[in-house]
Design a protein around this motif. Structure first.
Motif, PDB file in Angstrom:
ATOM      1  N   THR A 120       0.854  -1.189   0.000  1.00 11.69           N
ATOM      2  CA  THR A 120       0.000   0.000   0.000  1.00 11.69           C
ATOM      3  C   THR A 120       0.889   1.239   0.000  1.00 11.69           C
ATOM      4  O   THR A 120       1.713   1.415   0.903  1.00 11.69           O
ATOM      5  N   GLU A 121       0.749   2.039  -1.023  1.00 14.15           N
ATOM      6  CA  GLU A 121       1.494   3.289  -1.137  1.00 14.15           C
ATOM      7  C   GLU A 121       0.513   4.408  -1.441  1.00 14.15           C
ATOM      8  O   GLU A 121      -0.277   4.311  -2.390  1.00 14.15           O
ATOM      9  N   LYS A 122       0.562   5.451  -0.621  1.00 19.92           N
ATOM     10  CA  LYS A 122      -0.315   6.602  -0.785  1.00 19.92           C
ATOM     11  C   LYS A 122      -1.783   6.170  -0.810  1.00 19.92           C
ATOM     12  O   LYS A 122      -2.570   6.589  -1.649  1.00 19.92           O
ATOM     13  N   GLN A 123      -2.094   5.265   0.128  1.00 16.95           N
ATOM     14  CA  GLN A 123      -3.452   4.757   0.311  1.00 16.95           C
ATOM     15  C   GLN A 123      -3.968   4.021  -0.937  1.00 16.95           C
ATOM     16  O   GLN A 123      -5.178   3.875  -1.122  1.00 16.95           O
TER      17      GLN A 123
ATOM     18  N   ARG B 214      -3.704   0.360  -2.769  1.00 17.38           N
ATOM     19  CA  ARG B 214      -3.279  -1.030  -2.584  1.00 17.38           C
ATOM     20  C   ARG B 214      -3.013  -1.656  -3.944  1.00 17.38           C
ATOM     21  O   ARG B 214      -3.858  -1.632  -4.836  1.00 17.38           O
TER      22      ARG B 214
END
Length: 449
Positions: A212-215, A217
């Motif tokens: 998960t990156e910057k909300q 997935r």
């Protein structure tokens, strides 16, 4: 890819060039009860066209706006596609992508369960569209859908082309995407690959690890198991092997760059020698030596990593062989047990066979030593005489009244009188000088008597 390029490659039906026909096809749907046949024909045309278009470009996800733009004829947009999408949704041919994104368990199976079983048709998109609540028509055209038929087709291609050749391997998402390109599996966007991988994961064919990156997935790693019974969870061993593989690829790239640098230094040294700048040439030669040492160190590191990977692969193969031995041993034991092939039973059976054969030999010996019935021999002699008579030969055995008599032991013997003997001797042809004088005298005396 530009829309015009897509439309030029995709083969539209022949009626697409007929303006009158397409004007009717692009118009909104009239109520079905007014003309059931026209309604169903038009609906089938658009459903088939949408499915063929999505399959051609490998598009699992799409929106109403995408279809409107890609099916434009000049400046005319199809005004009936909202009804087509509603019909396909009711028939469970497509599903909103938000149902998957909003699934609390983040599982494809839960998304399918909510889509196909739990959620009633009363909340379908068509009902929402005509509800009393105000609707943003522009937003509705951007709602993303997933075509289940196209999804299944792409997954089957992956199962057929990708999985068998890459068993036991771990891939980054980007590497898996490149692998699809290598095997000529057309997939339009990363969202389409994402949906396919989730489907394969639910079918227990691949293992996935998310990040998960910057909300947002996304899929980070994809594990293709070596065999169906392997654990799909990506464990520390998988990460370790994957890191070794990444390091191996990095070292290979570094070695290629170092080799290029060595060649560049050689060219520089040659150039300065031609320009009679020997000190500068020596500088580049020293730099070349340093690069060569660096190249050698990285070559040794690459060799060690390749040895480790080879050992890991050998250990995995040895485990497979050991499992095969275990399966073969248990199978053989079961077969022996089911068929009764044990040492005691086999030895007992063989003993019975030997005893039976011995009894057979004894019976054969008794039969071979038994006395033959003399009447059988007499019958055979009579048959021989009849055969000789038929052939015009004289019988060798005289008449019974003159030649044979029975003795006390029930044995037959031939009796010849003196006169018959003399006649037989007289009929013999003897060469001159082959009989002595004494023999001739004896014969004459017998004739006189």
């Amino acid at each position: 890819m530009a829309r015009g390029a897509e439309k030029s490659e995709f083969s539209f039906p022949a009626c697409w060039e007929d303006s009158k026909v397409m004007q009717i096809r692009f118009a909104t749907f009239r109520p079905r009860h007014l003309s059931i046949e026209d309604y169903d024909t038009k609906m089938k045309f658009w459903k088939d066209l949408v499915t063929q278009y999505l399959k051609f470009w490998g598009r699992v996800t799409f929106s109403l706006r995408d279809l409107q733009l890609n099916f434009m004829r000049g400046d005319q947009l199809p005004a009936c596609l909202d009804t087509v999408i509603s019909e396909m949704h009711q028939q469970k041919q497509i599903r909103p992508r938000t149902e998957y994104d909003n699934d609390p368990a983040n599982t494809w199976s839960g998304w399918l369960m909510n889509s196909l079983v739990k959620r009633p048709l009363s909340w379908s998109w068509l009902k929402i569209k005509h509800s009393v609540v105000g609707e943003d028509m522009e937003a509705s055209t951007l709602v993303e859908w997933i075509h289940l038929g196209v999804l299944n087709d792409i997954c089957e291609l992956m199962i057929k082309k990708l999985l068998p050749e890459n068993r036991g391997k771990l891939f980054h998402f980007d590497a898996f995407k490149s692998l699809c390109d290598v095997h000529q599996i057309r997939i339009h966007t990363e969202k389409d690959i994402f949906a396919c991988l989730i489907s394969l994961h639910v079918r227990q064919l691949v293992g996935l690890e998310f990040k998960t990156e910057k909300q947002v997935r996304s899929i980070h790693l994809i594990k293709i198991p070596f065999k169906e019974t392997d654990d799909l969870n990506i464990n520390e061993t998988d990460h370790a092997v994957h890191n070794l593989q990444i390091t191996q690829a990095d070292l290979l790239k570094q070695l290629e760059n170092l080799e290029e640098e060595i060649k560049a230094n050689d060219e520089k040294a040659r150039q300065y020698i031609k320009e009679n700048k020997r000190q500068m040439a020596k500088t580049y030669l020293r730099k070349r030596h340093l690069v060569e040492k660096n190249h050698e160190r990285r070559s040794i590191a690459l060799h060690n990593i390749e040895s480790l990977l080879s050992s890991v692969d050998e250990a995995q193969n040895s485990g497979v062989v050991l499992d095969a031995y275990k399966i073969g041993s248990s199978t053989l034991q079961k077969v022996l047990s089911d068929s009764g092939l044990k040492y005691d039973s086999v030895d007992e059976v063989l003993a019975d066979v030997r005893e039976t054969l011995e009894q057979h030999r004894e019976v054969q010996d008794v039969l071979s030593n038994s006395t033959v019935d003399p009447t059988a021999s007499q019958e055979d002699d009579q048959l021989e005489n009849e055969l000789r008579e038929l052939c015009g030969e004289a019988a060798t055995v005289p008449q019974k009244s003159n030649a044979a008599a029975s003795n006390n032991n029930d044995r037959f013997e031939v009796v010849i009188s003196d006169q018959e003997m003399i006649e037989m001797l007289a009929n013999l042809e003897v060469e001159d000088g082959s009989v002595s004088v004494s023999s001739t005298r004896t014969l004459k005396q017998l004739q006189k008597s």
